[in-house]
Design an enzyme around this catalytic site. Structure first.
Site, PDB file in Angstrom:
ATOM      1  N   CYS A   2       0.832  -1.204   0.000  1.00  0.00           N
ATOM      2  CA  CYS A   2       0.000   0.000   0.000  1.00  0.00           C
ATOM      3  C   CYS A   2       0.870   1.258   0.000  1.00  0.00           C
ATOM      4  CB  CYS A   2      -1.014  -0.027   1.144  1.00  0.00           C
ATOM      5  SG  CYS A   2      -2.382   1.150   0.891  1.00  0.00           S
ATOM      6  N   HIS A   4      -3.815  -5.030   0.657  1.00  0.00           N
ATOM      7  CA  HIS A   4      -3.340  -5.340   2.010  1.00  0.00           C
ATOM      8  C   HIS A   4      -3.483  -6.827   2.334  1.00  0.00           C
ATOM      9  CE1 HIS A   4      -2.606  -1.380   3.869  1.00  0.00           C
ATOM     10  NE2 HIS A   4      -3.602  -0.928   3.118  1.00  0.00           N
ATOM     11  N   GLU A  13      -2.112  -8.375   4.595  1.00  0.00           N
ATOM     12  CA  GLU A  13      -2.070  -8.540   6.063  1.00  0.00           C
ATOM     13  C   GLU A  13      -3.426  -8.296   6.717  1.00  0.00           C
ATOM     14  OE1 GLU A  13      -1.254  -4.070   5.683  1.00  0.00           O
ATOM     15  OE2 GLU A  13      -1.270  -5.889   4.438  1.00  0.00           O
TER      16      GLU A  13
END
Length: 227
Positions: free
Chosen positions: A94, A172, A174
């Protein structure tokens, strides 16, 4: 192998008690794959002594824009160039994707098409992958030599590869659905249009390919290859 995590943003206070910081999220994912990690909060002007402080590097996401006037951004760009020159593997996510592109000659802007929030599907070379996103800024011009790895109609430069030393993604991997829902509920209102938040909420629970992207990160750190 030691991965240095450069934290460029802070998790909202209302969420950090449960999830920790972005460096904690990546740290857990990387240590589960056998890496050692150490984090520096560059957003708070905490920097490593240089590229040699780790065997590989990862730059996190952030609420800040790569083009904004913050004292920590120019030294971070210099560190990115130093890591690149040292030929250590570097991964960006990002904001990390954006600041690496900017540091190496690309252009980052606030995208006139608005926000990407929640599950989005990107076309990778090995097929489509659905990953949670949360961004308004985009890389609108790739640096010289950057190879396009993933794209979709909303985000042209969704993943970039720079030779065998840098790999970056806009989405993302994560973010699991629980964290994404918390962002939708607690950070999104008043910032992201309600219709986009509702659309993202409706996609929660759908199949995700986020861990396959973390697998890419692991392979890239270990072998300099994505497949």
């Amino acid at each position: 192998m030691k991965i240095g995590i450069l934290q460029t943003g802070l998790v909202p206070d209302s969420l950090s008690a449960r999830w920790g910081q972005y460096s904690d999220m990546f740290g857990a994912l990387l240590t589960s794959r056998g890496f050692d990690t150490e984090a520096w909060s560059v957003v708070e002007n905490e920097f490593p002594p240089g590229p040699e402080a780790a065997d590989g590097w990862l730059i996190t996401g952030s609420r800040h824009g790569a083009y904004e006037d913050h004292a920590w951004i120019p030294p971070l760009e210099e560190l990115i160039r130093d890591i690149h020159a040292s030929d250590r593997p570097l991964v960006g996510v990002c904001f990390g994707h954006q600041i690496i592109a900017q540091a190496l000659g690309g252009t980052v802007e606030k995208y006139p098409g608005g926000w990407a929030v929640g599950a989005h599907t990107y076309e990778f070379g090995d097929g489509p992958k659905t990953i949670n996103a949360w961004h308004q800024d985009q890389v609108v011009a790739r640096p010289e030599g950057a190879q396009l790895v993933a794209t979709n109609p909303f985000c042209e430069n969704a993943a970039l590869l720079y030779g065998d030393s840098i790999y970056t993604v806009q989405a993302h991997p994560e973010f699991d659905d629980a964290f994404t829902q918390a962002l939708i509920d607690e950070r999104g209102p008043g910032i992201v249009p309600d219709a986009l938040l509702e659309g993202a909420r409706a996609k929660l629970g759908a199949p995700s390919d986020r861990l396959s992207v973390i697998d890419q990160f692991e392979r890239f750190f270990r072998t300099r290859r994505l497949t």
